[in-house]
Design a protein around this motif. Sequence first.
Motif, PDB file in Angstrom:
ATOM      1  N   ASN A  75     -22.024  24.567  87.838  1.00  0.00           N
ATOM      2  CA  ASN A  75     -21.455  26.144  86.550  1.00  0.00           C
ATOM      3  C   ASN A  75     -22.348  27.122  86.721  1.00  0.00           C
TER       4      ASN A  75
ATOM      5  N   THR B 294     -14.834  29.260  93.286  1.00  0.00           N
ATOM      6  CA  THR B 294     -15.984  29.113  92.152  1.00  0.00           C
ATOM      7  C   THR B 294     -15.522  27.783  91.606  1.00  0.00           C
ATOM      8  N   ALA B 295     -14.390  27.791  91.083  1.00  0.00           N
ATOM      9  CA  ALA B 295     -14.524  26.658  90.202  1.00  0.00           C
ATOM     10  C   ALA B 295     -14.002  25.626  90.858  1.00  0.00           C
TER      11      ALA B 295
ATOM     12  N   THR C 155     -21.044  31.069  91.732  1.00  0.00           N
ATOM     13  CA  THR C 155     -21.097  31.847  90.255  1.00  0.00           C
ATOM     14  C   THR C 155     -22.078  33.422  90.254  1.00  0.00           C
TER      15      THR C 155
ATOM     16  N   PRO D  29     -15.563  21.992  90.197  1.00  0.00           N
ATOM     17  CA  PRO D  29     -15.299  21.588  89.094  1.00  0.00           C
ATOM     18  C   PRO D  29     -13.995  20.793  88.957  1.00  0.00           C
TER      19      PRO D  29
ATOM     20  N   THR E 169     -20.663  19.376  87.340  1.00  0.00           N
ATOM     21  CA  THR E 169     -20.243  20.647  87.050  1.00  0.00           C
ATOM     22  C   THR E 169     -21.172  21.571  85.821  1.00  0.00           C
TER      23      THR E 169
ATOM     24  N   ALA F 129     -16.924  27.898  84.714  1.00  0.00           N
ATOM     25  CA  ALA F 129     -17.892  28.138  84.647  1.00  0.00           C
ATOM     26  C   ALA F 129     -17.776  29.121  82.737  1.00  0.00           C
TER      27      ALA F 129
END
Lengths: 284, 293
Positions: free
Chosen positions: A215, A258-259, A232, A262, A211, B113
């Motif tokens: 990130n 993007t997420a 990101t 994770p 993660t 993030a």
Amino acid sequence: MKKSSYHLSYYLSLLLVLMFVVLPVWFMFMISFKGYAQIFAKGSFWEMPKPISLEAWYDALFTACSGVRCEGLFTSFKASIMITLPSVLVSVTSGLLFGYSLALWNMRINQWVVNILFVALFIPLQVLIYPMVLLTSSIGIFGTLPGLVFVHTAFGLPFITLLFYNYFSTFPKEILRAASMDGAGYFSILWLILLPSSLPVLVISLILQTTGIWNDFILGLIFGLKTLKPVTVAMLNIVDAQRGIIRYNMNMAASLVTASVPLAVYFLSGKWFARTVTGASVKT
Amino acid sequence: MNTFRYSTRALLVSLPFVCLVLASYVYSMGYTLALSFTKSSIFPNFSVWNLKQYYRLMRNAVWFTSLENLFNFTLLYLAVVLPLALFTACLLDRKPMFLKVYRSLLLLPFALAPVVAAVIWRFLLSPEEGLIAIYRYFTGYDAVFPLLSSVRYAWIGLVVVAVWNALGFTAVLLEGALKGVSHEIWQATKIEGIHPAYVYWYIVFPMIKGTIFLVVVLALLSCVRAFDIVVALTSGGPGNATMLPIVFVVNFISSKVSLASAASVLLLLITLAFLVPLLVFNRRGQKPQEYLF
């Protein structure tokens, strides 16, 4: 004290806190499935998407513009995978070996190194970037995949090393002494005795590094140049590139892309994710 | 004899990592310190050595604004996140139904993030679309509130996002400490009929003050390092209303690296000032390391 009223206010406060934490993510999820027609019709944003549309997802992945290039997030998504996989492998293996050596083998410099690592853990890496750019370009890996793996390993090393160091330090020494009596050496002690019983710390470090590296923003921004831009950075470029009418559904789809990794780690790891908190307490 | 051979092997394995740490931290910090005494602009230039960059920094209004912002931001952030996280930790500690589900849900932002968090909240705090739409819906006022583009209130948005990102994480950390409190205390106070709120405030919190202290120091250090979230949410603006020292450093790194280095050195000093209590805390009760060989 009335039990029922106590329970009511108790669950109500719990609900409020949970709403504050979870609702923004829920909105992100929901808005990303709305079509442009529904977004521009200026309805209330908490309405359900109808009809459920994948326009925003398609645009976020393949057509969204950042600056002059309009190719969406798909390329940088692949770049992120290419960066994350080797970086996680190298940094966790390095931290494992280094933490093991520092915790159990007297090399006369152990305490010094541990102290340096502990201070290094809290140094904002932004202040080290310029020397690191010079260093990586002097060995010719700046802007390449090995360069990114190098900086991710370097800046992740204090954390992963100390995680393993703390775990191995508390391991019962009698077992290890007995093993070495039977002829186990440096690598066999690690491989045959420590690793099979250190699954928890291994899983925790894998989750946190995956993660964390996925990130990451600043290292990808600076060391990724143009070809290795992680998702990101590309996502923020796409969101910032819009002028005038903002396509919120596409922004939310881009954030979800993007997420996604994770979030997948979060949902798949289940109870393990909560266990990473004590390990990560020093990291955020 | 064996011992000697094995330690050599450990040393051989560790050597590349020791070099890596020395290069990426010790050497880099030394290099930054050296640069701060020069007049380098884009490329390093060691022809002149003086304290001029520090002097320029002292007269730089943006730098002082960023320090002031850091102070305000840290103070407000701590004042919000600490009570809220303690409260949430207590709620979890009362063992509600589906405790594990709540704990997981609280950790959801921790997986995301900071950039993603910022983009979600840019929508929720947007002038017309987000939370203000809820307000409009219920009151009927045609209100517009550009929180993030207002010089006066933008940093409140920053605090909200930072709190949202760290709340669950901090709460779960504190809950871990609450779980460690002996069960007998709860039995004794239950027999006495004392309300749990009093027990928490007068007995349990003083017992976990070590962890609370740790959480506070870690929060302070995370405020100094808050970079992604600021860049993604406001990029330091409007004007310099949400400029933080770390953003200042990165802004100048590619044009005036000596000034950025001087700022970096001061930033490192701030970090060390927060770090010293943590080092002392960490040392307390630490036994000397007992090695295998």
